[in-house]
Design a protein around this motif. Structure first.
Motif, PDB file in Angstrom:
ATOM      1  N   VAL A  66       1.678   5.973  -1.462  1.00 18.24           N
ATOM      2  CA  VAL A  66       1.445   7.322  -1.968  1.00 18.24           C
ATOM      3  C   VAL A  66       0.006   7.409  -2.480  1.00 18.24           C
ATOM      4  N   HIS A  67      -0.547   8.612  -2.536  1.00 14.90           N
ATOM      5  CA  HIS A  67      -1.929   8.777  -2.983  1.00 14.90           C
ATOM      6  C   HIS A  67      -2.081   8.275  -4.423  1.00 14.90           C
ATOM      7  N   PRO A  68      -3.108   7.496  -4.705  1.00 17.35           N
ATOM      8  CA  PRO A  68      -3.306   6.949  -6.058  1.00 17.35           C
ATOM      9  C   PRO A  68      -3.366   8.006  -7.151  1.00 17.35           C
ATOM     10  N   LYS A  69      -3.775   9.225  -6.794  1.00 20.07           N
ATOM     11  CA  LYS A  69      -3.829  10.299  -7.785  1.00 20.07           C
ATOM     12  C   LYS A  69      -2.456  10.578  -8.365  1.00 20.07           C
ATOM     13  N   TRP A  70      -1.411  10.462  -7.535  1.00 21.91           N
ATOM     14  CA  TRP A  70      -0.055  10.801  -7.976  1.00 21.91           C
ATOM     15  C   TRP A  70       0.656   9.621  -8.614  1.00 21.91           C
ATOM     16  N   VAL A  71       0.433   8.425  -8.108  1.00 21.19           N
ATOM     17  CA  VAL A  71       1.062   7.231  -8.701  1.00 21.19           C
ATOM     18  C   VAL A  71      -0.016   6.160  -8.849  1.00 21.19           C
ATOM     19  N   PRO A  72      -0.849   6.264  -9.879  1.00 22.59           N
ATOM     20  CA  PRO A  72      -1.962   5.307 -10.037  1.00 22.59           C
ATOM     21  C   PRO A  72      -1.495   3.870 -10.239  1.00 22.59           C
ATOM     22  N   GLN A  73      -0.252   3.695 -10.685  1.00 22.16           N
ATOM     23  CA  GLN A  73       0.264   2.337 -10.890  1.00 22.16           C
ATOM     24  C   GLN A  73       0.369   1.550  -9.589  1.00 22.16           C
ATOM     25  N   LEU A  74       0.406   2.251  -8.462  1.00 18.69           N
ATOM     26  CA  LEU A  74       0.539   1.576  -7.170  1.00 18.69           C
ATOM     27  C   LEU A  74      -0.712   1.761  -6.302  1.00 18.69           C
ATOM     28  N   ALA A  75      -1.839   2.034  -6.932  1.00 16.54           N
ATOM     29  CA  ALA A  75      -3.091   2.228  -6.192  1.00 16.54           C
ATOM     30  C   ALA A  75      -3.585   0.949  -5.530  1.00 16.54           C
ATOM     31  N   ASP A  76      -3.026  -0.192  -5.916  1.00 16.26           N
ATOM     32  CA  ASP A  76      -3.466  -1.491  -5.403  1.00 16.26           C
ATOM     33  C   ASP A  76      -2.634  -1.971  -4.214  1.00 16.26           C
ATOM     34  N   ALA A  77      -2.004  -1.047  -3.473  1.00 15.84           N
ATOM     35  CA  ALA A  77      -1.071  -1.426  -2.414  1.00 15.84           C
ATOM     36  C   ALA A  77      -1.694  -2.371  -1.386  1.00 15.84           C
ATOM     37  N   GLU A  78      -2.896  -2.032  -0.894  1.00 10.60           N
ATOM     38  CA  GLU A  78      -3.538  -2.903   0.096  1.00 10.60           C
ATOM     39  C   GLU A  78      -3.838  -4.283  -0.478  1.00 10.60           C
ATOM     40  N   GLU A  79      -4.355  -4.306  -1.698  1.00  7.50           N
ATOM     41  CA  GLU A  79      -4.687  -5.583  -2.331  1.00  7.50           C
ATOM     42  C   GLU A  79      -3.445  -6.434  -2.530  1.00  7.50           C
ATOM     43  N   LEU A  80      -2.365  -5.788  -2.951  1.00  8.06           N
ATOM     44  CA  LEU A  80      -1.119  -6.522  -3.168  1.00  8.06           C
ATOM     45  C   LEU A  80      -0.595  -7.121  -1.865  1.00  8.06           C
ATOM     46  N   LEU A  81      -0.561  -6.331  -0.809  1.00  5.75           N
ATOM     47  CA  LEU A  81      -0.026  -6.826   0.456  1.00  5.75           C
ATOM     48  C   LEU A  81      -0.925  -7.905   1.054  1.00  5.75           C
ATOM     49  N   ALA A  82      -2.213  -7.813   0.823  1.00  7.11           N
ATOM     50  CA  ALA A  82      -3.125  -8.851   1.318  1.00  7.11           C
ATOM     51  C   ALA A  82      -2.892 -10.171   0.601  1.00  7.11           C
ATOM     52  N   ARG A 100      -0.766   9.683   6.786  1.00  4.89           N
ATOM     53  CA  ARG A 100      -1.881   8.883   6.274  1.00  4.89           C
ATOM     54  C   ARG A 100      -1.351   7.593   5.638  1.00  4.89           C
ATOM     55  N   GLY A 101      -0.284   7.703   4.890  1.00  5.69           N
ATOM     56  CA  GLY A 101       0.314   6.522   4.283  1.00  5.69           C
ATOM     57  C   GLY A 101       0.826   5.547   5.329  1.00  5.69           C
ATOM     58  N   LEU A 102       1.384   6.087   6.427  1.00 14.43           N
ATOM     59  CA  LEU A 102       1.853   5.208   7.499  1.00 14.43           C
ATOM     60  C   LEU A 102       0.683   4.461   8.125  1.00 14.43           C
ATOM     61  N   GLY A 103      -0.426   5.148   8.322  1.00 14.98           N
ATOM     62  CA  GLY A 103      -1.600   4.474   8.884  1.00 14.98           C
ATOM     63  C   GLY A 103      -2.049   3.321   8.007  1.00 14.98           C
ATOM     64  N   ARG A 104      -2.049   3.520   6.704  1.00 18.29           N
ATOM     65  CA  ARG A 104      -2.410   2.448   5.776  1.00 18.29           C
ATOM     66  C   ARG A 104      -1.411   1.295   5.860  1.00 18.29           C
ATOM     67  N   ALA A 105      -0.136   1.634   5.975  1.00 23.50           N
ATOM     68  CA  ALA A 105       0.900   0.602   6.051  1.00 23.50           C
ATOM     69  C   ALA A 105       0.765  -0.227   7.327  1.00 23.50           C
ATOM     70  N   LEU A 106       0.512   0.438   8.444  1.00 25.11           N
ATOM     71  CA  LEU A 106       0.349  -0.284   9.702  1.00 25.11           C
ATOM     72  C   LEU A 106      -0.870  -1.204   9.651  1.00 25.11           C
ATOM     73  N   ALA A 107      -1.942  -0.720   9.056  1.00 27.46           N
ATOM     74  CA  ALA A 107      -3.151  -1.542   8.938  1.00 27.46           C
ATOM     75  C   ALA A 107      -2.912  -2.765   8.067  1.00 27.46           C
ATOM     76  N   ALA A 108      -1.960  -2.661   7.149  1.00 22.18           N
ATOM     77  CA  ALA A 108      -1.639  -3.778   6.251  1.00 22.18           C
ATOM     78  C   ALA A 108      -0.590  -4.714   6.843  1.00 22.18           C
ATOM     79  N   GLY A 109      -0.126  -4.427   8.055  1.00 19.54           N
ATOM     80  CA  GLY A 109       0.836  -5.311   8.706  1.00 19.54           C
ATOM     81  C   GLY A 109       2.268  -5.124   8.278  1.00 19.54           C
ATOM     82  N   VAL A 110       2.579  -3.973   7.709  1.00 16.28           N
ATOM     83  CA  VAL A 110       3.939  -3.707   7.248  1.00 16.28           C
ATOM     84  C   VAL A 110       4.885  -3.537   8.438  1.00 16.28           C
ATOM     85  N   ARG A 111       6.120  -4.051   8.297  1.00 15.23           N
ATOM     86  CA  ARG A 111       7.115  -3.932   9.374  1.00 15.23           C
ATOM     87  C   ARG A 111       8.338  -3.107   8.973  1.00 15.23           C
TER      88      ARG A 111
END
Length: 314
Positions: A66-82, A100-111
């Motif tokens: 989700v966009h960091p503006k709405w849930v800043p607690q999870l703004a580190d999604a890419e860093e966490l998955l890496a 847009r969120g799906l594109g980020r998830a695919l780039a992070a290797g999410v299944r």
């Protein structure tokens, strides 16, 4: 003092009206932490995920795109998955709100992904800024592309039993919205009691309505909050109806940032204690899990709301 030292309640054989095994869908790292008033460091989140895997949990909902503006607690999604140390046999689904969120998830290797819909007009407007019908226009390209990429997709359906603006939600309305998510391509539908007002009778009625509509029970999961202390009773009712996937949060963490009356999720430890007493397999080491939630409680600076955690670690 560990769970085995205090003595569990008498264990009965899992009866014919109960599943022999339950999949615990652990939502603490995502749903549990997204409602924290302060941001939890990514190092703590990664250790939390590691400890939960050590406890035997095999589905760990890791984060949200989700966009960091709405849930800043999870703004580190890419860093966490890496930084995530993935385990064989463990799934790490993430919540994806849009393309847009799906594109980020695919780039992070999410299944494994999940989309989050609403059974009511009011909550869809507040949570998604879309109407009840309009939300599907946002989900369709996400689910379609995810399926084309070979991803497993889960659908969350919020406000299935009560809405703070609309009151009780008719079972037929829940089924109609839920079927659209399943027909769209979601492999599983998680029925959410977002503000924790459900009773066992409501749970029975909603699950019966899905059954009467031809939806197989193995396509359904349940997600209860404990605002009125009914989460375990509601879970037992769902188990007796054949549901075998239950969402819960280690230590009872969580709520909903868009529903102020929502309190914590069903605590995973409380769920495990009940499943143990019923003789239902789940694969979780309760002592390790309690230790994990006690550890996280110290990091958050407050006691765990889980009664089992308090009883076994006090």
């Amino acid at each position: 003092m560990g769970a085995r030292e205090v003595g569990l309640p008498t264990v009965v054989e899992s009866r014919e009206d109960l599943p022999r095994e339950v999949t615990i869908w652990e939502v603490g790292p995502r749903d549990g932490l997204q409602n924290e008033s302060s941001v939890v460091p990514v190092e703590i989140k990664l250790e939390f995920l590691d400890r939960l895997a050590d406890a035997g949990l095999r589905v760990l909902e890791a984060t949200s795109f989700v966009h960091p503006k709405w849930v800043p607690q999870l703004a580190d999604a890419e860093e966490l998955l890496a930084g995530l140390r993935r385990r064989d046999g463990v799934r790490y689904p993430v919540l994806v709100p849009n393309e847009r969120g799906l594109g980020r998830a695919l780039a992070a290797g999410v299944r494994h992904i999940a989309v989050f819909g609403s059974a009511t007009e009011s909550f869809a407007r507040r949570n998604l800024n879309r109407g009840l019908d309009e939300q599907f226009a946002m989900f369709e390209p996400v689910v379609g592309r995810a399926r084309a990429e070979g991803l497993d997709v889960r659908g969350y359906l919020s406000m299935c039993f009560g809405d703070p603006w609309e009151g009780a939600v008719p079972a037929e309305q829940v089924v109609a919205v839920g079927r659209r998510l399943l027909d769209m391509g979601c492999a599983q539908l998680s029925l959410g009691d977002t503000i924790g007002v459900a009773t066992a009778g409501q749970v029975q009625a909603v699950l019966a309505a899905f059954r009467d509509a031809g939806v197989p029970v193995d396509a359904l999961a349940v997600h209860f909050h404990d605002t009125y202390g009914q989460a375990l009773a509601n879970t037992l009712t769902a188990l007796r109806a054949g549901v075998s996937t239950v969402d819960s949060s280690a230590g009872g963490l969580g709520g909903c940032p868009y529903a102020e009356s929502a309190t914590g999720n069903l605590a995973t430890e409380d769920l495990v204690w009940m499943l143990d007493g019923l003789g239902i397999r789940h694969g979780v080491d309760l002592d390790v899990l309690v230790g994990t939630s006690a550890w996280m409680a110290t990091r958050l600076g407050r006691p765990s709301p889980s009664r089992v955690v308090r009883a076994l670690s006090g």
